[in-house]
Design a protein around this motif. Structure first.
Motif, PDB file in Angstrom:
ATOM      1  N   LEU A 175       0.898  -1.031   0.176  1.00 21.37           N
ATOM      2  CA  LEU A 175       0.023  -0.445  -0.074  1.00 21.37           C
ATOM      3  C   LEU A 175       1.069   1.217   0.481  1.00 21.37           C
ATOM      4  CD1 LEU A 175      -2.707   1.502   0.154  1.00 21.37           C
ATOM      5  CD2 LEU A 175      -2.621   0.993   2.877  1.00 21.37           C
ATOM      6  N   MET A 176       2.246   1.006   1.058  1.00 18.42           N
ATOM      7  CA  MET A 176       2.515   2.160   1.146  1.00 18.42           C
ATOM      8  C   MET A 176       3.706   2.631  -0.444  1.00 18.42           C
ATOM      9  SD  MET A 176       3.005   3.737   3.763  1.00 18.42           S
ATOM     10  CE  MET A 176       4.519   4.424   4.484  1.00 18.42           C
ATOM     11  N   SER A 177       3.851   1.437  -1.528  1.00 14.17           N
ATOM     12  CA  SER A 177       4.579   1.459  -2.695  1.00 14.17           C
ATOM     13  C   SER A 177       3.262   2.170  -3.377  1.00 14.17           C
ATOM     14  CB  SER A 177       5.296  -0.009  -2.760  1.00 14.17           C
ATOM     15  OG  SER A 177       4.264  -0.749  -2.768  1.00 14.17           O
ATOM     16  N   ARG A 178       1.938   2.076  -3.436  1.00  9.40           N
ATOM     17  CA  ARG A 178       1.531   2.551  -4.495  1.00  9.40           C
ATOM     18  C   ARG A 178       1.671   3.958  -4.313  1.00  9.40           C
ATOM     19  NH1 ARG A 178      -1.139  -2.919  -3.929  1.00  9.40           N
ATOM     20  NH2 ARG A 178      -2.396  -1.836  -2.571  1.00  9.40           N
ATOM     21  N   MET A 179       1.086   4.271  -2.757  1.00  9.77           N
ATOM     22  CA  MET A 179       1.030   6.033  -2.797  1.00  9.77           C
ATOM     23  C   MET A 179       1.843   6.922  -3.207  1.00  9.77           C
ATOM     24  SD  MET A 179       0.539   5.377   1.461  1.00  9.77           S
ATOM     25  CE  MET A 179       0.359   7.271   1.765  1.00  9.77           C
ATOM     26  N   SER A 180       1.740   7.348  -4.039  1.00  7.74           N
ATOM     27  CA  SER A 180       3.330   8.981  -4.434  1.00  7.74           C
ATOM     28  C   SER A 180       3.429   9.141  -3.844  1.00  7.74           C
ATOM     29  CB  SER A 180       1.632  10.257  -4.961  1.00  7.74           C
ATOM     30  OG  SER A 180       1.206  10.427  -3.943  1.00  7.74           O
ATOM     31  N   PRO A 181       4.515   9.694  -3.850  1.00  6.37           N
ATOM     32  CA  PRO A 181       6.283  10.117  -3.189  1.00  6.37           C
ATOM     33  C   PRO A 181       5.208  11.331  -2.734  1.00  6.37           C
ATOM     34  CG  PRO A 181       6.603  10.247  -5.156  1.00  6.37           C
ATOM     35  CD  PRO A 181       5.219  10.072  -6.101  1.00  6.37           C
ATOM     36  N   ALA A 182       4.381  12.257  -2.637  1.00  6.10           N
ATOM     37  CA  ALA A 182       4.325  13.689  -1.522  1.00  6.10           C
ATOM     38  C   ALA A 182       3.629  13.474  -0.376  1.00  6.10           C
ATOM     39  CB  ALA A 182       2.982  14.659  -2.781  1.00  6.10           C
ATOM     40  N   PRO A 183       2.400  12.092  -0.465  1.00  8.85           N
ATOM     41  CA  PRO A 183       1.868  11.437   0.526  1.00  8.85           C
ATOM     42  C   PRO A 183       2.214  10.208   1.847  1.00  8.85           C
ATOM     43  CG  PRO A 183      -0.132  11.427  -1.892  1.00  8.85           C
ATOM     44  CD  PRO A 183       1.460  12.197  -1.957  1.00  8.85           C
ATOM     45  N   ARG A 184       3.208   9.827   0.812  1.00  6.61           N
ATOM     46  CA  ARG A 184       3.563   8.900   1.462  1.00  6.61           C
ATOM     47  C   ARG A 184       4.733   9.659   2.227  1.00  6.61           C
ATOM     48  NH1 ARG A 184       5.475   5.739  -3.071  1.00  6.61           N
ATOM     49  NH2 ARG A 184       7.830   6.572  -2.634  1.00  6.61           N
ATOM     50  N   ARG A 185       5.175  11.274   1.453  1.00  9.30           N
ATOM     51  CA  ARG A 185       6.656  11.365   2.218  1.00  9.30           C
ATOM     52  C   ARG A 185       5.448  12.312   3.661  1.00  9.30           C
ATOM     53  NH1 ARG A 185       7.533  14.548  -1.154  1.00  9.30           N
ATOM     54  NH2 ARG A 185       9.173  13.117  -1.980  1.00  9.30           N
TER      55      ARG A 185
END
Length: 351
Positions: free
Chosen positions: A205-215
């Motif tokens: 799930l984390m890997s599928r998030m785009s960089p900004a929301p994950r950060r």
């Protein structure tokens, strides 16, 4: 998993210092001595559950539920034997100490029951004693682990967590007797189990998030963790800020039964994981020389420290800052030596 071993090594490595609470000391300046909004014990139960969730999911997928039950119940049996043995041993030491005029024995000692009554109460876990009592709390957790795995495999995690939190609430409103410690600590174990069972799902799930929301999520967890720690330290050293607040005690303290503590602990552990993961390599090269052996032999460390905490007060109590600091570090060094040499390790199941 190096990051989890580092965290678990810290949580179990400072237990002796926390339980003895010989302050002032260097460790006592930042470890909170179990009085923060999230304690080391809560983190340890969470990580224990997380690892169990990972392992038992692997058992389920490769061999089915019978293997899950066998491995879980075998572990429960091992911990049961160690827990009962240590209860009887510490009780005997405590009774001998009292008979010789020593009054520094840990509270909760059964100093009057007949040997048969004492044995029955210890065997049924209605009586636990000593500083290794967490082991007896783990026994019912491992007995229930197959049911938890089954619920998680049926996508019933919300039901399991609801039951765990309901159990956590019971001691605050009802007399739950000898079940209280299991109910209090079980919520953290089963929270961890849920995260561990879905560990790969969370990573995907984390890997599928785009960089900004994950950060943003990562930064948010780290900031929240630092705030939880900072607020806890402020209130630890300035208790008058909330001493008149029954609401604060009810929500966050109340002998660690504060209603919101199970909500803070996963946030704190997750943020700590991200921080340690970020600096894993330098930590492993330095403090990891102690933390990694402790984390990988956590049961041995836990049992070993229980003897120090129980016996040391018979010899001396807390003194000045430097004496207490040297003593804390000496206990850690002695336990590390025991881990390195595997001193009496054959008596204790592997972590």
């Amino acid at each position: 998993m190096v990051t989890l071993d580092l965290m678990r090594g810290y949580y179990v490595g400072v237990l002796a210092a926390i339980h003895l609470s010989y302050v002032p000391s260097l460790l006592g300046l930042f470890d909170g001595r179990g009085g923060l909004l999230v304690s080391e014990a809560e983190g340890f139960f969470l990580i224990s559950g997380l690892l169990v969730g990972m392992l038992r999911r692997r058992d389920l997928e490769q061999h089915g539920l019978p293997r899950v039950a066998r491995n879980s119940w075998q572990r429960a049996g091992q911990l049961y034997v160690v827990a009962v043995t240590l209860t009887l041993l510490f009780t005997w030491i405590g009774r001998v100490a009292l008979a010789h005029g020593r009054t520094q024995v840990k509270v909760g000692l059964d100093d009057h029951s007949t040997p048969l009554t004492l044995l029955v109460n210890a065997l049924t876990l209605r009586y636990t004693y000593g500083w290794a009592d967490f082991l007896s709390f783990y026994v019912p957790m491992f007995l229930l682990a197959p049911l938890a795995v089954w619920l998680l495999s049926r996508r019933l995690a919300p039901l399991m967590l609801l039951l765990a939190y309901a159990g956590f609430l019971l001691p605050s409103y009802f007399d739950t007797g000898s079940c209280s410690p299991f109910l209090q600590w079980g919520v953290y174990f089963f929270l961890g189990m849920t995260a561990g069972f879905h560990w790969d799902d969370i990573r995907r799930l984390m890997s599928r998030m785009s960089p900004a929301p994950r950060r943003a999520l990562r930064v948010g967890l780290v900031v929240a963790t630092l705030l939880i720690y900072a607020v806890g330290m402020v209130l630890l050293y300035h208790p008058t800020l909330v001493s008149a607040s029954g609401t604060y005690d009810h929500l966050f303290q109340n002998n660690r039964l504060g209603l919101l503590r199970p909500l803070l602990a996963p946030v704190s552990v997750a943020g700590t994981y991200l921080l340690v993961r970020r600096f894993e390599e330098p930590i492993a090269r330095t403090a990891g020389k102690v933390l990694l052996p402790f984390g990988r032999s956590s049961l041995y460390v836990y049992v070993a420290q229980s003897f120090f905490v129980f016996l040391v007060p018979f010899v001396f109590g807390p003194r000045g800052f430097w004496f207490n600091t040297v003593f804390d570090l000496s206990v850690i060094a002695a336990i590390l030596l025991g881990v390195r040499t595997r001193f009496l390790a054959f008596l204790i199941p592997r972590a």
